[in-house]
Write a protein that holds these residues in place. Sequence first.
Motif, short mmCIF file in Angstrom:
data_model
loop_
_atom_site.label_atom_id
_atom_site.label_comp_id
_atom_site.label_asym_id
_atom_site.label_seq_id
_atom_site.Cartn_x
_atom_site.Cartn_y
_atom_site.Cartn_z
N SER A 238 0.84 -1.20 0.00
CA SER A 238 0.00 0.00 0.00
C SER A 238 0.87 1.25 0.00
CB SER A 238 -0.94 0.00 1.20
OG SER A 238 -1.77 -1.15 1.21
N GLY B 60 1.57 7.56 -3.91
CA GLY B 60 1.57 7.38 -5.36
C GLY B 60 2.55 6.32 -5.84
N VAL C 257 -2.89 1.91 -3.89
CA VAL C 257 -2.08 3.13 -3.95
C VAL C 257 -2.92 4.32 -3.49
CG1 VAL C 257 -0.72 4.64 -5.42
CG2 VAL C 257 -0.75 2.17 -5.86
N THR C 258 -2.42 5.00 -2.49
CA THR C 258 -3.00 6.29 -2.10
C THR C 258 -2.31 7.35 -2.95
OG1 THR C 258 -3.40 5.54 0.16
CG2 THR C 258 -3.39 7.91 -0.23
N ALA D 143 -1.85 9.04 -7.05
CA ALA D 143 -1.94 8.74 -8.48
C ALA D 143 -1.07 7.55 -8.85
CB ALA D 143 -1.52 9.96 -9.29
N ILE D 144 -1.45 6.88 -9.94
CA ILE D 144 -0.66 5.80 -10.53
C ILE D 144 -0.27 6.23 -11.93
CG2 ILE D 144 -0.66 3.41 -11.34
CD1 ILE D 144 -2.68 2.76 -9.17
N THR E 47 -5.68 -0.56 -7.21
CA THR E 47 -6.53 0.57 -6.85
C THR E 47 -5.69 1.83 -6.73
OG1 THR E 47 -6.33 0.36 -4.44
CG2 THR E 47 -8.01 -0.99 -5.52
N GLY E 48 -6.30 2.96 -7.08
CA GLY E 48 -5.64 4.25 -6.93
C GLY E 48 -6.64 5.31 -6.53
N SER E 49 -6.29 6.10 -5.53
CA SER E 49 -7.18 7.17 -5.11
C SER E 49 -7.00 8.41 -5.97
CB SER E 49 -6.93 7.52 -3.64
OG SER E 49 -5.64 8.06 -3.47
N ILE F 120 -5.36 7.53 -12.59
CA ILE F 120 -4.57 6.42 -13.13
C ILE F 120 -4.23 6.76 -14.58
CG2 ILE F 120 -4.54 3.96 -13.67
CD1 ILE F 120 -6.61 3.55 -11.45
N GLY G 182 -10.61 3.08 -9.40
CA GLY G 182 -10.03 4.41 -9.24
C GLY G 182 -11.11 5.41 -8.92
#
Length: 577
Positions: A227, A231, A248-249, A251-252, A266-268, A271, A284
């Motif tokens: 986790s 990013g 991922v907290t 961007a990816i 997952t990305g907050s 992406i 996302g």
Amino acid sequence: MNKKTLFGMIALLSVSLLFFGCSTEASDSGTESSPTWPVSPTTPGGTPSISKGEAASRLAAALGTGAASASADGTVILLASTPINGPIEIPTGVVLSVPASLTLTVASGPDLTNNGTLSVEGGLTVSAGLFTNDGTVYLNPPSSGTTSLPAGLTNNGILTVAAGDTLAVTGAVINTGTITAEGTITATGTFDNKGTGTITVVATTGAVTPSGLLTNGGILTLNEGISPAAGLTNSGTITLATGETLAVTGAIGNSGTINATGGTVTGSGLITNDGTINAGTITGSAGITNTAYGDIVVGTLTITTAAITNSGDITVNGASTGAVGLTNNPSGVITVTAATPGSLAITGAITNDGTINANGVVSSSASITNNGILNVNAAVTSATVLNNNPGATITVGPTTGVLTATAGGIANQGTITVNGTVDADGSSGNIVHTGDGITIVNPGAVLETTLITIGDTSAKIKLAAGAVFSYDLDSYDVVAGTVTVYDALTLALSLNVASTLIVDDKVLTVNATITGSSGAVIQLIRTSTGSLAGTGVTAGNFYSSTGPTLITAAISTAGSYVWTEDIIGTDDGWLQQ
């Protein structure tokens, strides 16, 4: 040669020999002097300088009197947890062992550099300096332990954190070597795995938790999910095990490869994919952008809050959703597969400038605007209007394909080829043709609508042999153009003609009412096959081929009637103005 010259040469030779002899002696004396510690057992060229035993003895001395023991095989064993205030280097070929009950502490800011082997079963603390590993490090306590590196870690060698141990790094981690996390690695700064770096997180016991940005340019193998808190940027290869999550907290950004076919990404944050992502699930909350070089294959795609924008290839194999719309750019190809089956439900509008292959279900809660290619092999549904703009094509079929415009109907200025079913019979459903709009209804296909409007001289509809029209709500209106019937056509409800109806040597059967309003023309010419049949046909302006003679009498008001004359039209079967 005279004697004077000879004696001069002998004197010169003697001075030279004396000079070089002294220099040689000085050099020998320098070789015997003790080199400044630390010294590796071999020189950079590989020539032995001191033995492993000597190098080990010097390291033991640097650790403090009585703090360590050294053996001839190059092994140093720590005997006391005495803080060390000088920079420490473990030479190549030397093994420093820290027993379980002790802690190696490098205090007051100096660095710890390992060129040999560091085996820690106890504790390791580098209070303020950088820990650089160019050799091999084993952090392997018999019970839970912690290695503390307050000033960061640079690993160019081999680093193993055993199960039960924690490597706590305050600052950045830079890796160009090999890291195996059987235990836990934490970092408060960035975590950078360079192009030559390899990191493996072992299943069940392993964990890597960077508080800063995780950057991977090498190989990152995740047998246990991680986790990153700030990013992820990937230009290398990430492999995620089945059932695990890369959460991922932030961007990816991916320009490499993410293999997570049985896992979840997952990305907050946003992406952005410029590489390849294969994932069981992608979620996302800030949208996804797939560039022209991006390739995404996903089982379930769930994007909330922001839109999906695609310029590359996206393949959807499972039930997927988007909360704020979908834009497919000219280079973009979106394929929703049939096997799983796949589906893509968009809350908001869909704009397609590229290609959408709906082998599964594609739906919009708003409108669909097609400027590219839309292949409807399963089902496409627009909750309001479906716009097919100039130059755009929609192919509905094979026979199982269904194109539905629930409320707003279909506005066609491009080309629609119907091999399956087109349903535009909602509460305000209609099919409107303007500009160069063309609809081709092929054998066995079904067109369901309440109104067809041909509003331009270049707009046209072609009814192929076996085409079926179904009118569920109102009537079939020829409002502004000319409809030409290519094959036998049965109207289930009334036919209101405001301009021209031409039936080309075929049978038109009306089971309700045919009405020609003021100015309407229905033209018939005698042949052996053309006919007009109806059970409730009202008078309009009907012309025979011999006049043209205006026929003002009712064709039929009760019972059936067959008009046995040909009907004016073109041979190609287009319904056109």
